[in-house]
Motif scaffolding. Structure first.
Motif, short mmCIF file in Angstrom:
data_model
loop_
_atom_site.label_atom_id
_atom_site.label_comp_id
_atom_site.label_asym_id
_atom_site.label_seq_id
_atom_site.Cartn_x
_atom_site.Cartn_y
_atom_site.Cartn_z
N PRO A 1 79.13 -56.79 48.67
CA PRO A 1 78.50 -57.90 48.02
C PRO A 1 78.19 -57.56 46.37
O PRO A 1 78.18 -58.59 45.59
CB PRO A 1 77.64 -58.46 48.98
N ALA A 2 77.29 -56.49 46.36
CA ALA A 2 76.70 -56.28 45.05
C ALA A 2 77.81 -55.94 44.24
O ALA A 2 77.72 -56.46 42.88
CB ALA A 2 75.73 -54.90 45.47
N ALA A 3 78.93 -55.24 44.53
CA ALA A 3 79.87 -55.07 43.56
C ALA A 3 80.61 -56.53 43.19
O ALA A 3 81.13 -56.33 41.90
CB ALA A 3 81.13 -54.25 44.14
N ALA A 4 81.13 -57.16 44.13
CA ALA A 4 81.34 -58.66 43.78
C ALA A 4 80.52 -59.28 42.69
O ALA A 4 81.33 -59.82 41.89
CB ALA A 4 81.72 -59.33 45.18
N GLU A 5 79.14 -59.03 42.97
CA GLU A 5 78.46 -59.72 41.98
C GLU A 5 78.65 -59.20 40.70
O GLU A 5 78.68 -60.10 39.54
CB GLU A 5 76.98 -59.79 42.49
N LEU B 1 91.38 -58.83 37.10
CA LEU B 1 91.79 -59.98 37.94
C LEU B 1 93.41 -59.88 38.26
O LEU B 1 93.93 -60.38 39.31
CB LEU B 1 91.58 -61.30 37.01
N ARG B 2 94.14 -59.47 37.16
CA ARG B 2 95.39 -59.43 37.52
C ARG B 2 95.83 -58.28 38.84
O ARG B 2 96.50 -58.62 39.77
CB ARG B 2 96.34 -58.49 36.53
N ASP B 3 95.10 -57.24 38.94
CA ASP B 3 95.02 -56.42 39.97
C ASP B 3 94.59 -56.83 41.31
O ASP B 3 95.29 -56.78 42.31
CB ASP B 3 94.28 -55.05 39.69
N MET B 4 93.81 -57.57 41.42
CA MET B 4 93.14 -58.46 42.37
C MET B 4 94.39 -59.29 43.09
O MET B 4 94.57 -59.39 44.33
CB MET B 4 91.76 -58.96 42.20
N ARG B 5 94.78 -60.10 42.05
CA ARG B 5 95.71 -61.19 42.22
C ARG B 5 97.17 -60.56 42.86
O ARG B 5 97.61 -61.08 43.80
CB ARG B 5 96.11 -62.06 41.11
N GLU B 6 97.33 -59.27 42.10
CA GLU B 6 98.74 -58.52 42.83
C GLU B 6 98.30 -58.16 44.31
O GLU B 6 99.27 -58.18 45.11
CB GLU B 6 98.93 -57.54 42.10
N ALA B 7 97.26 -57.66 44.62
CA ALA B 7 97.01 -57.11 45.90
C ALA B 7 96.74 -58.23 46.80
O ALA B 7 97.41 -58.27 47.91
CB ALA B 7 95.57 -56.43 45.79
N LEU B 8 96.24 -59.55 46.49
CA LEU B 8 96.17 -60.46 47.39
C LEU B 8 97.75 -60.93 47.59
O LEU B 8 97.98 -61.46 48.78
CB LEU B 8 95.58 -62.00 46.54
N ASP B 9 98.63 -61.19 46.67
CA ASP B 9 99.86 -61.31 47.03
C ASP B 9 100.58 -60.55 47.89
O ASP B 9 101.32 -61.06 48.79
CB ASP B 9 100.59 -61.44 45.60
N HIS C 1 90.46 -54.46 47.48
CA HIS C 1 88.83 -53.70 47.41
C HIS C 1 88.56 -52.81 46.25
O HIS C 1 87.49 -52.66 46.03
CB HIS C 1 88.58 -53.47 49.00
N GLY C 2 89.62 -51.97 46.23
CA GLY C 2 89.44 -50.77 44.92
C GLY C 2 89.41 -51.62 43.64
O GLY C 2 88.56 -51.28 42.82
N ALA C 3 90.20 -52.69 43.46
CA ALA C 3 90.24 -53.36 42.18
C ALA C 3 88.69 -54.10 42.04
O ALA C 3 88.28 -54.22 40.84
CB ALA C 3 91.23 -54.45 42.36
N LEU C 4 88.31 -54.44 43.14
CA LEU C 4 86.92 -55.42 43.02
C LEU C 4 86.04 -54.20 42.69
O LEU C 4 85.10 -54.44 41.67
CB LEU C 4 86.60 -55.81 44.19
N LEU C 5 85.77 -53.06 43.12
CA LEU C 5 85.07 -51.95 42.73
C LEU C 5 85.20 -51.71 41.26
O LEU C 5 84.23 -51.19 40.46
CB LEU C 5 85.07 -50.59 43.87
N ALA C 6 86.60 -51.51 40.86
CA ALA C 6 86.74 -51.10 39.38
C ALA C 6 86.25 -52.35 38.64
O ALA C 6 85.68 -51.81 37.33
CB ALA C 6 88.18 -51.10 39.30
N ALA C 7 86.03 -53.51 39.09
CA ALA C 7 85.89 -54.47 38.09
C ALA C 7 84.37 -54.62 37.81
O ALA C 7 83.71 -55.15 36.98
CB ALA C 7 86.17 -55.85 38.86
N SER C 8 83.54 -53.79 39.00
CA SER C 8 82.18 -53.80 38.70
C SER C 8 81.70 -53.08 37.49
O SER C 8 80.60 -53.56 37.09
CB SER C 8 81.55 -53.01 39.98
N GLY C 9 82.62 -52.27 37.08
CA GLY C 9 82.06 -51.70 35.74
C GLY C 9 80.83 -50.59 35.89
O GLY C 9 80.55 -50.12 35.00
N ASN C 10 80.59 -50.30 37.27
CA ASN C 10 79.46 -49.32 37.43
C ASN C 10 80.37 -48.08 37.91
O ASN C 10 81.04 -48.14 38.89
CB ASN C 10 78.70 -49.75 38.55
N PRO C 11 80.04 -46.90 37.33
CA PRO C 11 80.87 -45.82 37.48
C PRO C 11 80.44 -45.20 39.02
O PRO C 11 81.32 -44.60 39.48
CB PRO C 11 80.23 -44.75 36.67
#
Length: 253
Positions: free
Chosen positions: A118-122, A133-141, A161-171
Protein backbone atom coordinates in the motif's frame (compact mmCIF):
# COMPACT_ATOMS: atom_id res chain seq x y z
CA UNK A 1 39.20 -21.45 -22.99
CA UNK A 2 35.61 -22.08 -21.95
CA UNK A 3 34.78 -23.73 -18.66
CA UNK A 4 32.77 -26.93 -19.12
CA UNK A 5 29.19 -26.69 -17.95
CA UNK A 6 28.27 -28.40 -14.72
CA UNK A 7 26.34 -31.66 -15.20
CA UNK A 8 22.59 -31.46 -14.75
CA UNK A 9 20.28 -33.49 -12.57
CA UNK A 10 18.10 -35.49 -14.95
CA UNK A 11 15.05 -35.23 -12.64
CA UNK A 12 15.05 -31.46 -12.08
CA UNK A 13 16.98 -30.12 -15.06
CA UNK A 14 19.05 -28.05 -12.62
CA UNK A 15 22.81 -27.89 -12.57
CA UNK A 16 24.02 -30.57 -10.19
CA UNK A 17 25.11 -28.23 -7.40
CA UNK A 18 21.78 -26.33 -7.65
CA UNK A 19 19.88 -29.61 -7.49
CA UNK A 20 21.76 -30.67 -4.37
CA UNK A 21 21.16 -27.24 -2.81
CA UNK A 22 17.45 -27.54 -3.60
CA UNK A 23 17.17 -30.99 -2.03
CA UNK A 24 19.02 -29.90 1.10
CA UNK A 25 17.07 -26.64 1.26
CA UNK A 26 13.76 -28.49 1.04
CA UNK A 27 14.86 -30.81 3.84
CA UNK A 28 15.92 -27.89 6.04
CA UNK A 29 12.76 -25.79 5.64
CA UNK A 30 10.62 -28.91 6.11
CA UNK A 31 12.30 -29.54 9.46
CA UNK A 32 14.07 -32.77 8.54
CA UNK A 33 17.22 -30.99 9.63
CA UNK A 34 16.82 -28.94 12.80
CA UNK A 35 18.69 -25.76 13.70
CA UNK A 36 22.03 -26.77 15.11
CA UNK A 37 22.19 -30.06 13.22
CA UNK A 38 25.49 -30.76 11.51
CA UNK A 39 25.31 -31.77 7.87
CA UNK A 40 27.63 -34.47 6.62
CA UNK A 41 31.15 -33.46 5.71
CA UNK A 42 32.16 -33.07 2.08
CA UNK A 43 33.69 -36.51 1.76
CA UNK A 44 30.86 -38.33 3.53
CA UNK A 45 28.03 -36.37 1.84
CA UNK A 46 29.51 -36.51 -1.66
CA UNK A 47 30.02 -40.28 -1.32
CA UNK A 48 26.43 -40.70 -0.14
CA UNK A 49 25.12 -38.63 -3.07
CA UNK A 50 27.54 -40.30 -5.46
CA UNK A 51 28.91 -36.99 -6.69
CA UNK A 52 32.28 -35.33 -6.51
CA UNK A 53 33.09 -33.02 -3.63
CA UNK A 54 32.91 -29.89 -5.83
CA UNK A 55 29.13 -29.80 -6.49
CA UNK A 56 28.39 -30.58 -2.85
CA UNK A 57 30.71 -27.76 -1.74
CA UNK A 58 29.01 -25.37 -4.18
CA UNK A 59 25.59 -26.44 -2.90
CA UNK A 60 26.62 -25.63 0.66
CA UNK A 61 27.82 -22.21 -0.47
CA UNK A 62 24.42 -21.54 -2.05
CA UNK A 63 22.65 -22.47 1.18
CA UNK A 64 25.06 -20.37 3.24
CA UNK A 65 24.37 -17.35 1.01
CA UNK A 66 20.67 -17.82 1.77
CA UNK A 67 21.33 -18.01 5.51
CA UNK A 68 20.20 -21.63 5.91
CA UNK A 69 23.56 -23.00 7.01
CA UNK A 70 26.84 -21.80 8.40
CA UNK A 71 30.17 -23.49 7.79
CA UNK A 72 32.99 -23.24 10.30
CA UNK A 73 36.43 -24.84 10.34
CA UNK A 74 36.66 -27.87 12.66
CA UNK A 75 32.90 -27.65 13.30
CA UNK A 76 31.39 -28.38 9.92
CA UNK A 77 28.24 -27.14 8.26
CA UNK A 78 25.57 -26.36 10.83
CA UNK A 79 21.90 -25.63 10.08
CA UNK A 80 21.11 -22.05 11.10
CA UNK A 81 18.24 -20.87 13.26
CA UNK A 82 15.23 -19.71 11.25
CA UNK A 83 15.80 -16.07 12.19
CA UNK A 84 19.01 -16.27 10.14
CA UNK A 85 17.27 -17.52 6.98
CA UNK A 86 16.73 -15.11 4.10
CA UNK A 87 13.03 -15.83 4.04
CA UNK A 88 12.32 -13.50 1.13
CA UNK A 89 14.86 -15.17 -1.11
CA UNK A 90 12.80 -16.52 -4.04
CA UNK A 91 14.32 -20.00 -3.69
CA UNK A 92 13.73 -20.16 0.06
CA UNK A 93 10.13 -19.02 -0.43
CA UNK A 94 9.60 -21.66 -3.11
CA UNK A 95 11.02 -24.34 -0.84
CA UNK A 96 8.77 -23.27 2.03
CA UNK A 97 5.70 -23.32 -0.20
CA UNK A 98 6.58 -26.67 -1.76
CA UNK A 99 4.81 -28.16 1.26
CA UNK A 100 2.05 -26.70 3.39
CA UNK A 101 3.44 -23.57 5.05
CA UNK A 102 2.51 -22.97 8.66
CA UNK A 103 -0.36 -20.52 9.27
CA UNK A 104 2.13 -18.18 10.95
CA UNK A 105 4.16 -18.07 7.72
CA UNK A 106 1.11 -17.10 5.69
CA UNK A 107 0.07 -14.50 8.24
CA UNK A 108 3.55 -13.00 8.43
CA UNK A 109 3.91 -12.84 4.66
CA UNK A 110 0.58 -11.08 4.29
CA UNK A 111 1.53 -8.69 7.10
CA UNK A 112 4.68 -7.78 5.20
CA UNK A 113 2.74 -7.20 2.00
CA UNK A 114 0.20 -5.10 3.92
CA UNK A 115 3.01 -2.82 5.09
CA UNK A 116 5.03 -2.55 1.86
CA UNK A 117 2.61 -2.60 -1.05
CA UNK A 118 0.00 0.00 0.00
CA UNK A 119 2.87 2.40 0.77
CA UNK A 120 4.42 1.61 -2.62
CA UNK A 121 1.07 2.25 -4.34
CA UNK A 122 0.76 5.61 -2.59
CA UNK A 123 4.25 6.62 -3.74
CA UNK A 124 3.55 5.34 -7.24
CA UNK A 125 0.49 7.57 -7.54
CA UNK A 126 2.78 10.56 -6.94
CA UNK A 127 5.79 9.50 -9.01
CA UNK A 128 4.72 7.12 -11.77
CA UNK A 129 5.79 7.80 -15.33
CA UNK A 130 4.02 6.92 -18.55
CA UNK A 131 6.40 3.96 -18.88
CA UNK A 132 5.33 2.63 -15.46
CA UNK A 133 1.68 2.93 -16.42
CA UNK A 134 2.32 1.10 -19.70
CA UNK A 135 4.08 -1.71 -17.84
CA UNK A 136 1.23 -2.00 -15.34
CA UNK A 137 -1.36 -1.95 -18.13
CA UNK A 138 0.49 -4.61 -20.10
CA UNK A 139 0.68 -6.81 -17.01
CA UNK A 140 -3.04 -6.40 -16.37
CA UNK A 141 -3.81 -7.33 -19.96
CA UNK A 142 -1.69 -10.45 -19.50
CA UNK A 143 -3.61 -11.37 -16.35
CA UNK A 144 -6.90 -11.03 -18.23
CA UNK A 145 -5.68 -12.98 -21.24
CA UNK A 146 -4.18 -15.90 -19.33
CA UNK A 147 -5.95 -15.84 -15.89
CA UNK A 148 -4.14 -16.57 -12.65
CA UNK A 149 -4.87 -20.28 -13.08
CA UNK A 150 -1.95 -20.44 -15.51
CA UNK A 151 1.76 -19.87 -15.13
CA UNK A 152 1.65 -17.09 -17.73
CA UNK A 153 -1.10 -15.33 -15.81
CA UNK A 154 0.79 -15.59 -12.52
CA UNK A 155 3.90 -14.23 -14.26
CA UNK A 156 1.86 -11.25 -15.44
CA UNK A 157 0.58 -10.78 -11.88
CA UNK A 158 4.15 -10.63 -10.63
CA UNK A 159 5.01 -8.15 -13.38
CA UNK A 160 2.16 -5.90 -12.22
CA UNK A 161 3.43 -5.82 -8.65
CA UNK A 162 6.99 -5.34 -9.87
CA UNK A 163 5.95 -2.40 -12.04
CA UNK A 164 4.13 -0.87 -9.09
CA UNK A 165 7.24 -1.07 -6.91
CA UNK A 166 9.30 0.44 -9.74
CA UNK A 167 6.80 3.29 -9.99
CA UNK A 168 7.33 4.10 -6.30
CA UNK A 169 10.67 5.65 -7.27
CA UNK A 170 12.11 4.49 -3.95
CA UNK A 171 15.29 2.44 -4.52
CA UNK A 172 14.79 0.49 -1.29
CA UNK A 173 11.23 -0.39 -2.31
CA UNK A 174 12.47 -1.36 -5.75
CA UNK A 175 15.11 -3.65 -4.20
CA UNK A 176 12.24 -5.72 -2.78
CA UNK A 177 10.84 -6.48 -6.24
CA UNK A 178 12.12 -10.05 -6.54
CA UNK A 179 11.00 -10.84 -3.01
CA UNK A 180 7.53 -9.34 -3.36
CA UNK A 181 6.86 -10.93 -6.74
CA UNK A 182 8.07 -14.29 -5.42
CA UNK A 183 5.72 -13.92 -2.42
CA UNK A 184 2.77 -13.02 -4.66
CA UNK A 185 3.44 -16.02 -6.91
CA UNK A 186 3.89 -18.43 -4.00
CA UNK A 187 0.68 -17.30 -2.31
CA UNK A 188 -1.32 -17.48 -5.55
CA UNK A 189 -0.11 -21.00 -6.33
CA UNK A 190 -0.86 -22.08 -2.76
CA UNK A 191 -4.42 -20.80 -3.03
CA UNK A 192 -4.95 -22.92 -6.15
CA UNK A 193 -3.79 -26.27 -4.83
CA UNK A 194 -7.20 -27.56 -3.88
CA UNK A 195 -9.38 -25.74 -6.41
CA UNK A 196 -8.99 -23.00 -9.03
CA UNK A 197 -9.46 -19.45 -7.81
CA UNK A 198 -13.12 -18.89 -7.02
CA UNK A 199 -12.94 -15.11 -7.26
CA UNK A 200 -11.33 -13.10 -10.06
CA UNK A 201 -8.77 -10.74 -8.47
CA UNK A 202 -8.14 -8.78 -11.68
CA UNK A 203 -10.77 -6.08 -10.87
CA UNK A 204 -8.93 -5.44 -7.57
CA UNK A 205 -5.73 -4.84 -9.53
CA UNK A 206 -7.61 -2.60 -11.95
CA UNK A 207 -8.68 -0.37 -9.06
CA UNK A 208 -5.06 0.00 -7.96
CA UNK A 209 -4.01 0.85 -11.50
CA UNK A 210 -6.78 3.42 -11.92
CA UNK A 211 -5.84 5.17 -8.68
CA UNK A 212 -2.16 5.25 -9.62
CA UNK A 213 -2.97 6.48 -13.14
CA UNK A 214 -5.24 9.19 -11.69
CA UNK A 215 -2.46 10.37 -9.39
CA UNK A 216 -4.57 9.75 -6.27
CA UNK A 217 -2.19 8.60 -3.50
CA UNK A 218 -4.86 8.09 -0.84
CA UNK A 219 -7.05 5.99 -3.12
CA UNK A 220 -4.07 3.98 -4.39
CA UNK A 221 -3.10 3.12 -0.80
CA UNK A 222 -6.69 2.13 -0.01
CA UNK A 223 -7.11 0.04 -3.18
CA UNK A 224 -3.92 -1.92 -2.58
CA UNK A 225 -4.77 -2.51 1.08
CA UNK A 226 -8.16 -3.84 0.00
CA UNK A 227 -6.57 -6.05 -2.67
CA UNK A 228 -4.39 -7.67 -0.01
CA UNK A 229 -7.28 -7.99 2.45
CA UNK A 230 -9.31 -9.87 -0.15
CA UNK A 231 -6.31 -12.04 -1.01
CA UNK A 232 -6.10 -13.03 2.65
CA UNK A 233 -9.78 -13.95 2.67
CA UNK A 234 -9.22 -16.13 -0.41
CA UNK A 235 -6.38 -18.10 1.16
CA UNK A 236 -7.35 -21.67 2.14
CA UNK A 237 -5.89 -21.45 5.63
CA UNK A 238 -8.03 -18.37 6.24
CA UNK A 239 -11.12 -20.20 5.03
CA UNK A 240 -10.29 -23.09 7.33
CA UNK A 241 -9.84 -20.74 10.26
CA UNK A 242 -13.21 -19.09 9.60
CA UNK A 243 -14.84 -22.53 9.47
CA UNK A 244 -13.15 -23.50 12.73
CA UNK A 245 -14.41 -20.35 14.44
CA UNK A 246 -17.88 -21.01 13.06
CA UNK A 247 -17.91 -24.52 14.54
CA UNK A 248 -16.66 -23.25 17.87
CA UNK A 249 -19.40 -20.60 17.94
CA UNK A 250 -22.14 -23.11 17.13
CA UNK A 251 -20.91 -25.45 19.85
CA UNK A 252 -21.02 -22.75 22.51
CA UNK A 253 -24.33 -21.21 21.47
Amino acid sequence: MTTPASPRDKKTGLRLHSSIARDLGLAIVAGHYKPGDILGGEIEASALLQVSRTPYREAVRILAAKGLVESRPKVGTRVSAQDQWHLLDPDVLAWIFSGDPAPTVLQSLFELRSVVEPAAAEMAAKRRSDRHLRDMREALDGMVAHTLNTEAGRKADGAFHGALLAASGNPFMISLTNSVTAAVSALTEFKQRATPLLRDPVPDHELVYEAVAAGNPKQAHKAMAELIRLAIMDTPIQMTERARRGRATSQTS
